[in-house]
Design a protein around this motif. Structure first.
Motif, PDB file in Angstrom:
ATOM      1  N   VAL A 156      31.092  34.915  34.063  1.00  0.00           N
ATOM      2  CA  VAL A 156      32.361  35.509  33.674  1.00  0.00           C
ATOM      3  C   VAL A 156      32.388  36.907  34.275  1.00  0.00           C
ATOM      4  CG1 VAL A 156      31.402  36.340  31.474  1.00  0.00           C
ATOM      5  CG2 VAL A 156      33.888  36.152  31.757  1.00  0.00           C
ATOM      6  N   TYR A 157      33.532  37.296  34.806  1.00  0.00           N
ATOM      7  CA  TYR A 157      33.603  38.620  35.435  1.00  0.00           C
ATOM      8  C   TYR A 157      34.986  39.234  35.239  1.00  0.00           C
ATOM      9  CZ  TYR A 157      36.424  37.063  39.462  1.00  0.00           C
ATOM     10  OH  TYR A 157      37.436  36.600  40.260  1.00  0.00           O
ATOM     11  N   TYR A 158      35.031  40.555  35.437  1.00  0.00           N
ATOM     12  CA  TYR A 158      36.316  41.255  35.519  1.00  0.00           C
ATOM     13  C   TYR A 158      36.152  42.444  36.448  1.00  0.00           C
ATOM     14  CZ  TYR A 158      34.521  44.654  32.034  1.00  0.00           C
ATOM     15  OH  TYR A 158      33.787  45.603  31.356  1.00  0.00           O
ATOM     16  N   VAL A 159      37.264  42.885  37.005  1.00  0.00           N
ATOM     17  CA  VAL A 159      37.296  44.085  37.836  1.00  0.00           C
ATOM     18  C   VAL A 159      37.731  45.243  36.953  1.00  0.00           C
ATOM     19  CG1 VAL A 159      38.368  45.221  39.824  1.00  0.00           C
ATOM     20  CG2 VAL A 159      37.798  42.771  39.934  1.00  0.00           C
ATOM     21  N   GLU A 160      36.933  46.290  36.906  1.00  0.00           N
ATOM     22  CA  GLU A 160      37.238  47.443  36.062  1.00  0.00           C
ATOM     23  C   GLU A 160      38.425  48.218  36.641  1.00  0.00           C
ATOM     24  OE1 GLU A 160      37.856  49.085  33.369  1.00  0.00           O
ATOM     25  OE2 GLU A 160      35.746  48.752  32.845  1.00  0.00           O
ATOM     26  N   ASP A 161      39.571  48.111  35.966  1.00  0.00           N
ATOM     27  CA  ASP A 161      40.771  48.813  36.429  1.00  0.00           C
ATOM     28  C   ASP A 161      41.433  49.608  35.299  1.00  0.00           C
ATOM     29  OD1 ASP A 161      41.704  46.757  34.869  1.00  0.00           O
ATOM     30  OD2 ASP A 161      42.885  45.780  36.443  1.00  0.00           O
TER      31      ASP A 161
END
Length: 386
Positions: free
Chosen positions: A94-99
């Protein structure tokens, strides 16, 4: 709770846009992407043009072995990735881009605390996918089998379970890896076709590997250019593809399947003419010849003129000259251009061919016999080696 619900709840809690990938880095689930930047990233991911988590990133950060979240600096924003496991087996990430403007200090703790449940739900999703794939394979096998009753039942089930669109245009694609390759290449070709179609349209198609053949069922005609792109994206240019014509009902797709197999056979027997992507509509008279028992034919069964020509010195070269002459309708200038030889050379060799076969090559019935005989000889592999 489903995997989709768990992903969305966690995304809302963190205030990020989450994506879950399986072990093969294929999308298993994703949350709402609610800003222009997030939507753009998701669109690129779904289109297959960019993927933040790659095999090189997995290897470089040892993601298969770590049990905690990893932060990876990237140009578009820090990437936060966490492996997902169930019963100690790695299932995906599971991943996300820190924005976000103000990330929280406990983000990784929140993400890691949710990992066990998400791993269990991902395991369930993968099991469901395997079941769906096996179900599709069994239905496709029945649809293309010999029993009319089984074909009708499989057709009804495919439509009822929403696995294929209920339309009046069905065609079959048959894929096969080179003989020197493993069957896994054929499986990869089927998956590449399915993935390309799912990325580019909402049309539902069904695919599976049955024996040595990869088979994909389309509820529409197969597009040549898109087929090329689907296979080129995965370096599968060497895979041979045969495509059957469109049929008006799902039970009749079996006829398209048989046509596709013959088209694939044409590529195997005459790569020079057909290349590796062959459509039934392009076969011409070979539609008939390819249904002959070519593997059982011998030179003695060919027309006498063809037999004499192929058995003569330089028989392969002279047969190619005659074939080109007949393909050009007996027109000298067109034949010379097709064969890339001078007209005087062509006249000389045609005279030599007349001497060998002992008949008039300007006679219509003779031309038909020679043309058909040469074509069958080539498809049956009876041409002598140069």
């Amino acid at each position: 709770m489903s995997l989709d619900d768990a992903v969305q709840d966690l995304a809302d809690r963190l205030g990020v846009a989450l994506v879950v990938l399986d072990h093969d880095l294929k999308i298993a689930a994703f949350s709402v992407h609610d800003t222009d930047a997030r939507l753009a990233r998701l669109a690129r991911l779904l289109a297959g043009s960019t993927a933040p988590v790659t095999n090189s990133l997995v290897e470089g950060h040892r993601l298969r072995y770590v049990k905690h979240g990893v932060r990876v600096p990237q140009a578009g924003g820090e990437l936060v990735v966490l492996p997902l496991r169930h019963e100690q087996q790695l299932l995906g990430y599971v991943y996300y881009v820190e924005d976000r403007e103000a990330p929280r200090v406990d983000d990784l703790e929140v993400l890691e605390s949710a990992a066990p449940e998400m791993g269990a739900l991902l395991s369930l999703r993968i099991s469901e996918r395997r079941h769906d794939k096996e179900n599709s394979k069994n239905l496709l096998s029945a649809l293309l089998g010999e029993s009319p009753e089984a074909r009708s039942a499989a057709a009804e089930t495919l439509v009822r379970e929403n696995l294929i669109d209920d339309v009046e245009n069905y065609s079959v694609l048959v894929l096969q890896a080179p003989e020197s390759s493993s069957r896994s290449v054929t499986r990869l070709a089927v998956e590449a076709t399915l993935e390309f179609t799912m990325r580019s349209t909402t049309v539902k198609i069904v695919g599976a590997v049955l024996g040595a053949e990869g088979i994909v069922l389309f509820p529409r005609p197969v597009n040549h250019d898109r087929l090329e792109r689907a296979l080129a994206d995965h370096d599968l240019e060497e895979v041979v593809a045969g495509v059957g014509s469109v049929k008006p009902s799902l039970p009749e797709a079996v006829d398209s399947y048989h046509e596709a197999r013959l088209a694939l056979r044409a590529s195997r027997l005459d790569r020079r003419r057909y290349g590796r992507r062959v459509f039934w509509e392009d076969l011409g008279i070979d539609r008939l010849f390819l249904q002959l028992p070519l593997d059982r034919l011998t030179a003695s069964q060919l027309p006498a003129g063809v037999r004499r020509l192929l058995g003569a010195p330089q028989g392969a070269e002279l047969a190619t000259i005659l074939e080109g002459y007949l393909d050009s309708g007996g027109e000298i200038q067109g034949t010379a251009r097709r064969l890339r030889i001078h007209r005087s050379t062509l006249y000389y060799r045609l005279d030599r061919i007349r001497e060998i076969i002992g008949c008039d090559i300007t006679d219509g019935a003779t031309r038909l016999e020679l043309h058909a005989g040469l074509r069958i000889a080539r498809l049956a592999g009876l041409w002598p080696h140069r």
